[in-house]
Scaffold this active site. Structure first.
Site, short mmCIF file in Angstrom:
data_model
loop_
_atom_site.label_atom_id
_atom_site.label_comp_id
_atom_site.label_asym_id
_atom_site.label_seq_id
_atom_site.Cartn_x
_atom_site.Cartn_y
_atom_site.Cartn_z
N GLU A 65 -4.75 -73.14 97.28
CA GLU A 65 -5.00 -74.44 96.64
C GLU A 65 -6.43 -74.86 96.89
O GLU A 65 -6.92 -74.81 98.01
CB GLU A 65 -4.04 -75.52 97.17
CG GLU A 65 -4.34 -76.89 96.55
CD GLU A 65 -3.32 -77.98 96.92
OE1 GLU A 65 -2.47 -77.76 97.80
OE2 GLU A 65 -3.42 -79.07 96.30
N ASN A 124 -5.95 -79.59 91.71
CA ASN A 124 -5.31 -80.88 91.46
C ASN A 124 -5.98 -81.61 90.31
O ASN A 124 -7.21 -81.69 90.26
CB ASN A 124 -5.41 -81.75 92.71
CG ASN A 124 -4.68 -81.14 93.89
OD1 ASN A 124 -3.46 -81.25 94.00
ND2 ASN A 124 -5.41 -80.44 94.75
N GLU A 156 -1.98 -78.59 89.25
CA GLU A 156 -1.08 -79.44 90.04
C GLU A 156 -1.21 -80.87 89.57
O GLU A 156 -2.32 -81.42 89.53
CB GLU A 156 -1.43 -79.36 91.54
CG GLU A 156 -1.27 -77.98 92.14
CD GLU A 156 -1.34 -78.00 93.67
OE1 GLU A 156 -1.28 -79.07 94.28
OE2 GLU A 156 -1.43 -76.89 94.24
N ASP A 186 3.28 -81.74 92.00
CA ASP A 186 2.84 -81.90 93.39
C ASP A 186 3.55 -83.09 94.05
O ASP A 186 3.92 -84.04 93.37
CB ASP A 186 1.32 -82.16 93.37
CG ASP A 186 0.64 -81.81 94.68
OD1 ASP A 186 1.33 -81.46 95.66
OD2 ASP A 186 -0.60 -81.89 94.73
N GLU A 241 5.36 -77.84 101.14
CA GLU A 241 4.04 -78.22 101.65
C GLU A 241 4.15 -78.70 103.09
O GLU A 241 5.19 -79.25 103.47
CB GLU A 241 3.49 -79.42 100.87
CG GLU A 241 3.13 -79.18 99.44
CD GLU A 241 2.41 -80.42 98.88
OE1 GLU A 241 1.17 -80.41 98.92
OE2 GLU A 241 3.07 -81.36 98.43
#
Ligand code: C2E
Ligand code: MG
Ligand code: MG
Ligand code: MG
Length: 296
Positions: A65, A124, A156, A186, A241
């Site tokens: 990520e 993101n 995300e 997310d 996560e």
């Protein structure tokens, strides 16, 4: 009683001072961020850190990520929670996210040039990005310019973004997926409308919010188990996560959560450090074939 009262007054007074000093600092950082975002992007104060994502079943590196870091000459290290919300509120977040997407593309190109296996990158995007930029054309041009396979980028979108702009986001998700870019939800479970979001939108993967692991008790374990079962039932992949302990890894493996991300496997770090870290920890990149077998 008077003594107690005076003491409370003193305490309150102090609390007030601490609070206002904190607030003053925060406001200062805030206006600084607004005034310097262009400069930060241009001068390379923004750096992308990468955090490993691991395939539960094989223990191989399944992706990473991209997380933005701001190394400022005046303020030093700024954390995302000091600049992301400000940039969103001020409608400046696209300046950062355009840069992040470009950097991810360049990073993937470097991997290809070095004949390394391509480790897919997720990044993101903010709800505000959809109003400020054409996210899909930005991604498409990065993919074209760098000659990348398109499924090495994943998008995300945080759950809380779904509350507003419902139709716009629905349409965007369809367009991303229609063009071959997987879309991940997310922070699942962090908002107020998690189940509705699943009903109305189609995602490729759920990232279960780390709050459920932070309080790692019997109830939260049951909730995580149900989320994984539900996701399986509707054909969505799962990632947990905030994995920090061996015990959590064992548990998540036992319930069939497909991917894991968290400090247990590594913090977000510059790409070169991640390479060294993976070598040290014997984390191998999964092959495209493995990926086809297990996932996307
Ligand atoms: P996120 O997308 O949910 O990213 C995960 C956050 O959890 C990251 O915080 C990461 O450092 C942290 N984290 C990962 N593993 C663990 C763990 O095991 N324990 C704990 N306690 N924390 C862990 P970070 O980097 O501070 O980012 C915070 C949020 O800021 C991100 O949450 C994301 O919503 C946003 N953000 C970060 N970079 C970008 C960006 O480039 N663009 C946009 N639009 N938002 C970004
Ligand atoms: Mg994220
Ligand atoms: Mg998250
Ligand atoms: Mg988060």
């Amino acid at each position: 009683a008077k003594a107690a009262c005076d003491s409370i007054k003193r305490e309150r007074g102090r609390a007030y001072c601490v609070f206002s000093e904190h607030l003053r600092q925060e406001l200062a950082v805030r206006s600084y961020v607004i005034a310097h975002i262009d400069e930060a992007v241009e001068n390379g104060y923004i750096e992308i850190y990468y955090q490993p994502v691991v395939r539960t079943l094989t223990g191989n590196l399944a992706g990473m990520e991209a997380l933005a870091r701001w190394h400022d000459p005046v303020y030093g290290f700024l954390r995302p929670n000091q600049f992301i919300p400000v940039l969103e509120e001020e409608r400046l977040i696209d300046k950062l996210d355009r840069y992040v997407i470009r950097e991810c593309g360049r990073q993937l190109r470097r991997q290809m040039d070095a004949h390394q296996p391509i480790v897919p990158i997720s990044f993101n995007v903010s709800r505000m990005d959809f109003q400020l930029m054409d996210v899909l054309s930005e991604i498409e041009s990065v993919v074209r310019e760098n000659g990348l396979p398109r499924d090495c980028l994943r998008i995300e979108i945080t759950e809380t973004a779904m509350v507003q702009d419902r139709n716009r986001i629905l349409e965007m998700i369809d367009r991303f997926r229609g063009n071959g870019y997987p879309v991940w939800l997310d922070d699942f479970g962090s908002g107020y409308s998690s189940l509705n979001v699943l009903k109305d939108y189609h995602f490729d993967e759920l990232k279960i919010d780390m709050e459920f692991l932070r309080v790692f008790n019997d109830t939260s374990r049951k909730i995580i188990t149900s989320v994984v079962m539900m996701a399986k039932a509707i054909g969505i992949h799962t990632l947990a996560e905030g994995v920090e302990t061996r015990e959590q890894v064992e548990f998540l493996r036992s319930i069939g959560c497909e991917k894991l991300q968290g400090y247990y496997y590594g913090r977000p770090m510059p790409y070169d450090e991640l390479v060294a870290h993976c070598r040290e920890r014997h984390l191998c990149a999964e092959t495209r074939q493995e990926e086809r077998i297990y996932g996307e």
